[in-house]
Design a protein around this motif. Structure first.
Motif, mmCIF file in Angstrom:
data_model
loop_
_atom_site.group_PDB
_atom_site.id
_atom_site.type_symbol
_atom_site.label_atom_id
_atom_site.label_comp_id
_atom_site.label_asym_id
_atom_site.label_seq_id
_atom_site.Cartn_x
_atom_site.Cartn_y
_atom_site.Cartn_z
ATOM 1 N N UNK A 77 0.807 -1.218 0.000
ATOM 2 C CA UNK A 77 0.000 0.000 0.000
ATOM 3 C C UNK A 77 0.838 1.265 0.000
ATOM 4 N N UNK A 78 2.021 1.218 -0.607
ATOM 5 C CA UNK A 78 2.913 2.389 -0.654
ATOM 6 C C UNK A 78 2.919 2.995 -2.053
ATOM 7 N N UNK A 79 2.982 4.317 -2.089
ATOM 8 C CA UNK A 79 3.181 5.002 -3.360
ATOM 9 C C UNK A 79 3.776 6.372 -3.078
ATOM 10 N N UNK A 80 4.511 6.876 -4.060
ATOM 11 C CA UNK A 80 5.111 8.192 -3.889
ATOM 12 C C UNK A 80 5.631 8.734 -5.198
ATOM 13 N N UNK A 81 5.981 10.023 -5.174
ATOM 14 C CA UNK A 81 6.601 10.647 -6.344
ATOM 15 C C UNK A 81 7.597 11.692 -5.876
ATOM 16 N N UNK B 145 17.428 20.568 -7.930
ATOM 17 C CA UNK B 145 17.240 20.310 -6.504
ATOM 18 C C UNK B 145 15.860 19.681 -6.343
ATOM 19 N N UNK B 146 15.621 19.080 -5.193
ATOM 20 C CA UNK B 146 14.297 18.502 -4.975
ATOM 21 C C UNK B 146 13.308 19.637 -4.762
ATOM 22 N N UNK B 147 12.256 19.664 -5.596
ATOM 23 C CA UNK B 147 11.226 20.689 -5.487
ATOM 24 C C UNK B 147 9.945 20.151 -4.860
ATOM 25 N N UNK B 148 9.694 18.841 -5.044
ATOM 26 C CA UNK B 148 8.433 18.288 -4.545
ATOM 27 C C UNK B 148 8.613 16.799 -4.312
ATOM 28 N N UNK B 149 8.049 16.308 -3.231
ATOM 29 C CA UNK B 149 8.006 14.868 -2.995
ATOM 30 C C UNK B 149 6.786 14.543 -2.152
ATOM 31 N N UNK B 150 6.320 13.332 -2.317
ATOM 32 C CA UNK B 150 5.158 12.854 -1.569
ATOM 33 C C UNK B 150 5.291 11.344 -1.431
ATOM 34 N N UNK C 46 -0.751 6.288 5.468
ATOM 35 C CA UNK C 46 -0.122 7.334 6.272
ATOM 36 C C UNK C 46 0.869 8.113 5.415
ATOM 37 N N UNK C 47 0.673 9.422 5.326
ATOM 38 C CA UNK C 47 1.592 10.271 4.587
ATOM 39 C C UNK C 47 2.854 10.453 5.422
#
Length: 133
Positions: free
Chosen positions: A106-110, A116-121, A127-128
């Protein structure tokens, strides 16, 4: 069966730079490349990778579409390597996007980088655990 895969997208045509790209992950490109002509051949590569977990080589499906170079990451290790993805973005002075999904857990992310890192999730079983940028 649930979807488990990783994907890296690098802005631009980088088909001639695989050895350089994989070096950022401390991988050696053997040069043992095959050109696939249809999705059935790509599916066979994916199935071979899943059926041979003890094989010390890792297969990657790479393609170019709509101005982006895509790398299918069946191992889910490259697409989550923020340090290497940042270095690739800086080295090629371009945008890099990656995603991972592992349905069983049940894991997912981007992740999104532009030098440089601008966005991650990242969501782990509802659970975030990461929500940056």
């Amino acid at each position: 069966m649930s979807l488990s895969t990783g994907l890296i997208a690098i802005k631009g045509q980088h088909a001639d730079k695989f050895a350089e790209i994989f070096n950022f992950f401390n991988l050696v490109d053997t040069g043992n490349n095959r050109t696939l002509t249809n999705w059935n051949e790509a599916i066979q590569v994916i199935e071979d990778e899943y059926m041979n977990p003890d094989d010390n080589s890792q297969r990657r499906i790479v393609w170019f579409d709509n101005g982006w170079t895509f790398i299918e990451d069946l191992s889910l290790t490259l697409c989550t390597d923020e340090e290497s993805l940042t270095k690739i973005s800086q080295h090629f002075s371009t945008q890099v996007f990656s995603l991972a999904t592992q349905g069983t857990s049940g894991c997912y992310g981007f992740w999104y980088f532009d030098k440089q890192k601008l966005r991650s999730f990242f969501n782990s079983n509802g659970e975030v655990t990461d929500d940056f940028g």
